[in-house]
Design an enzyme around this catalytic site. Structure first.
Site, PDB file in Angstrom:
ATOM      1  N   GLU A 177       8.815  -0.191  -2.408  1.00 35.68           N
ATOM      2  CA  GLU A 177       8.525  -1.148  -1.339  1.00 35.68           C
ATOM      3  C   GLU A 177       9.768  -1.918  -0.903  1.00 35.68           C
ATOM      4  OE1 GLU A 177       5.193  -3.684  -2.296  1.00 35.68           O
ATOM      5  OE2 GLU A 177       4.094  -2.028  -3.223  1.00 35.68           O
ATOM      6  N   ASP A 417      -4.481   1.183  -7.689  1.00 36.96           N
ATOM      7  CA  ASP A 417      -3.240   0.397  -7.594  1.00 36.96           C
ATOM      8  C   ASP A 417      -2.423   0.476  -8.880  1.00 36.96           C
ATOM      9  OD1 ASP A 417      -1.358  -1.319  -6.536  1.00 36.96           O
ATOM     10  OD2 ASP A 417      -2.745  -2.967  -6.177  1.00 36.96           O
ATOM     11  N   GLU A 466       0.332   3.634   0.012  1.00 39.55           N
ATOM     12  CA  GLU A 466       1.215   2.507   0.291  1.00 39.55           C
ATOM     13  C   GLU A 466       2.647   3.046   0.348  1.00 39.55           C
ATOM     14  OE1 GLU A 466       1.696  -2.180  -0.844  1.00 39.55           O
ATOM     15  OE2 GLU A 466       1.371  -0.788  -2.489  1.00 39.55           O
ATOM     16  N   GLU A 472       1.755  -7.594   3.054  1.00 39.59           N
ATOM     17  CA  GLU A 472       1.433  -8.466   1.922  1.00 39.59           C
ATOM     18  C   GLU A 472       2.643  -9.266   1.450  1.00 39.59           C
ATOM     19  OE1 GLU A 472       0.067  -5.401  -0.744  1.00 39.59           O
ATOM     20  OE2 GLU A 472       1.874  -5.559  -1.954  1.00 39.59           O
TER      21      GLU A 472
END
Length: 661
Positions: A177, A417, A466, A472
């Protein structure tokens, strides 16, 4: 006798030397259907390949190969025993994808060796290669050689492992990320692993994107630079001991790794190494290479797979208001979310972390404040599906029973997750989760994971991945998400769908933004948030904000609810990496067009002449004061121009969205 023995020894030495040098080098060539892309392959002492576009070098000679633990080398001095070519031109009927029909047109070359085959495919927008094994025994892959050498020190966009670890081994566990760094190839941090996709830019403007496809029973590929114009594949060693730990005891913590990267099976097909080559950035946001190269779905009924939108409570911290009960993870709050979803025709709500006991890693220990069966039954009466969040460790403990039990209760899927790795066991876990979900007719959303690599075609019930720095992060971070959102369509989205989670109703200009965990806001304008439901590819699209806020902004909520999440057709209108992007998508007789910009305000023409028989469009545009109050917008009904040229204006961090009928 002495002379004869000496002669024999000399001949043996010369023969051995010849084998080491590659006594029978051979060359092969394969071109794309339109003839613009050519890949050249040379065998001899090593296997190398190069890629040309319009006769200009894109990838200079680069070595490829695989080394098995028993010393067998796929590559090296192994000599071909034959080859064949074929042409494929077919149409794929896609499920839950950005177009209903996918053109799969390529030329293929298979070079045959005794122990293995090497397959190349050439498409009009790139090339790919993979190894397949001919062995009939179990084996172990010690390492793989995958080089990508550029003809000069091109600029690149690279995302590094998000791990804080200093060693390469510590970086194999990460969240995938990061923001992208725009640096020359030689400027890559040689101490940091880069994850896929990675993008490279020729001085001419040509774009080259590296990723992988049909990743099964094998670790995902990282890239590592060394200060030159070459980047090389790097693979997580096989975990030999894993322990429970990490976030709320939901992660698998690697305690030991072996000195190999994968265990293999007879007839195994290894992942495709994908090199997309396009003349302009806009084409990157609409690639089908990964989808085409993936293993097709089983010939069975997938009509139960229902893409759609979901009301989601974690980003807004269950923060509802104007009610007569205390909001939180409880029955009353989730009924409120269900009522909201039903009112606006949303297909799902998601119960995120907290519906089971924290720290237990047990999907059957529901918190006492929540009557889950009552919530599921209530949702069913309202025609709203329930998707449950689960952590990796808890789900992996007894996946079959979790899927059996909750599917019988009536849930529609799982959001999985904290995978945070893509070594071989984790890739196998994803395959198992997808297959188990398919068995019980459950959707799967992989959060906290690496980029997609084709599993979404093999198992169409896998809707989102993701593997992206999503909205987020604005709950706690001040990094520039606006420029990032104008970058990911050209890089990360080229690999497949996202789990980005847009939909903020609290919107901020660049100077006004600040992180607020419980009442989060977005960077950029309201219309930007609306446009992202069209620009960003997500078959399971979240509405991240509070239903209470959406009730106060009914006009925008109705727009979001009306936007489909899978499409009959997608057209990339225009875009430049990190600057702006505009995409048009069709569902039935309606076109949906979305555009976003970075912090530079823009006034530009969208060439929409491909939209025929249109007369009216509903437009959401940044308000005249959106540069001061980012929530400012206007909605208007307009005639669609006969020439298809639509003039748009976007504020700093702004957006524009339209439905064309």
């Amino acid at each position: 006798m002495y002379i004869r023995k000496s002669f024999i020894a000399l001949m043996a030495l010369l023969l051995a030397a010849g084998l080491c040098l590659g006594a029978n080098p051979k060359s092969y060539s394969l071109s794309s259907p339109n003839g613009r892309i050519t890949v050249k392959i040379n065998t001899g002492s090593k296997i190398n390949y190069s890629v040309l576009y319009n006769n200009g070098v894109v990838i200079s000679p680069s070595e490829i190969g695989m080394t098995l633990e028993d010393g067998t080398v796929y590559g090296g001095s192994a000599q071909p025993v034959g080859f064949n070519k074929r042409v494929v031109n077919k149409t794929i009927d896609a499920v839950a994808y950005k177009r209903a029909k996918v053109k799969d047109h390529f030329n293929e070359l298979t070079i045959k060796f005794k122990e293995f085959n090497l397959i190349f495919r050439a498409y009009d927008k790139g090339v790919a290669y993979r190894f397949t094994t001919n062995t009939k025994r179990l084996f172990t892959v010690k390492d793989e050689t995958a080089e990508f050498t550029f003809p000069a020190d091109w600029n690149s966009y690279v995302g590094y492992s998000g791990s804080k670890g200093e060693t390469i081994e510590s970086q194999y566990v990460n969240d995938f990320e990061s923001l992208y760094n725009h640096v020359p190839v030689s400027g890559w941090n040689r101490n940091r692993l880069a994850y896929l996709p990675a993008l490279f830019e020729a001085p001419s403007g040509l774009k080259v994107l590296i990723t992988e496809a049909d990743l099964r029973n094998y670790p995902g590929m990282f890239l590592l630079g060394d200060g030159s114009t070459t980047v090389r594949g790097n693979f997580a060693p096989y975990p030999t001991r894993e322990a429970q730990g990490g976030h709320n005891m939901l992660e698998g913590i690697i305690k030991e790794r072996g000195n190999y990267i994968a265990s293999g099976t007879p007839g195994q097909k290894f992942p495709w190494r994908v090199i997309a080559v396009v003349p302009e950035a806009a084409q990157l946001a609409n690639l089908d290479l990964v989808y085409c190269l993936a293993e097709p779905a089983a010939d069975t009924d997938w009509s139960w797979v229902k893409p759609g939108k979901a009301a989601w409570e974690w980003w807004n911290s269950w923060n509802i208001y104007g009610v007569d009960f205390e909001s939180g993870i409880n029955t009353e709050t989730y009924k409120y979310y269900i009522d909201f979803a039903a009112k606006f025709g949303l297909e799902y709500i998601i119960l995120d972390e907290g519906w089971t006991e924290i720290g237990e890693a047990d999907v059957f220990k529901v918190v006492p404040e929540l009557d889950l069966k009552e919530v599921i039954d209530y949702a069913a009466k309202k025609n709203v599906g329930i998707i449950l969040w689960v952590g990796y460790w808890a789900f992996n403990k007894d996946m079959n029973e979790a899927c059996r039990h909750y599917s019988m209760l009536g849930i529609k899927g799982f959001k999985v997750d904290f995978l945070n790795r893509d070594d071989q066991p984790m890739i196998e876990f994803q395959q198992k989760a997808a297959a188990m979900g398919a068995k019980y007719h459950l959707l799967i959303d992989f959060h906290g994971t690496s980029k997609p690599a084709g599993l979404q075609r093999t198992y169409p019930n896998v809707l989102n991945y993701e593997g992206v720095r999503g909205l987020e992060h604005l709950k706690w971070d001040t990094a520039d998400q606006v420029v990032h959102e104008c970058t990911i369509p050209f890089i990360r989205m080229a690999a497949g769908p996202l789990d980005y989670t847009p939909g903020a109703m609290r919107n901020a200009t660049q100077s006004n933004f600040h992180p607020v965990h419980s009442e989060a806001m977005s960077q950029g304008t309201r219309c930007r948030q609306l446009a992202e439901y069209i620009v960003l590819d997500a078959p399971l699209a979240m509405l991240c904000d509070s239903p209470s806020n959406y009730y106060s902004e009914e006009e925008c909520t109705e727009f979001i609810a009306s936007v489909p999440t899978s499409w009959d057709e997608t057209v990339m209108v225009c875009g430049e990496i990190g600057e702006y992007v505009a995409i048009a998508r069709r569902k039935g007789q309606k076109w949906y067009v979305g555009a976003i910009t970075n912090w530079t305000p823009r006034e530009m023409d969208l060439e929409l002449g491909f939209i025929t028989s249109a007369s009216v469009m509903t437009v959401f545009r940044d308000g005249i004061n959106a540069d001061k109050a980012a929530r400012d917008y206007s909605k208007e009904e307009e005639d669609f121009p006969e020439n298809g040229r639509v003039r748009i204006k976007m504020a700093p961090g702004g957006g524009w969205a339209a439905i064309i009928k």
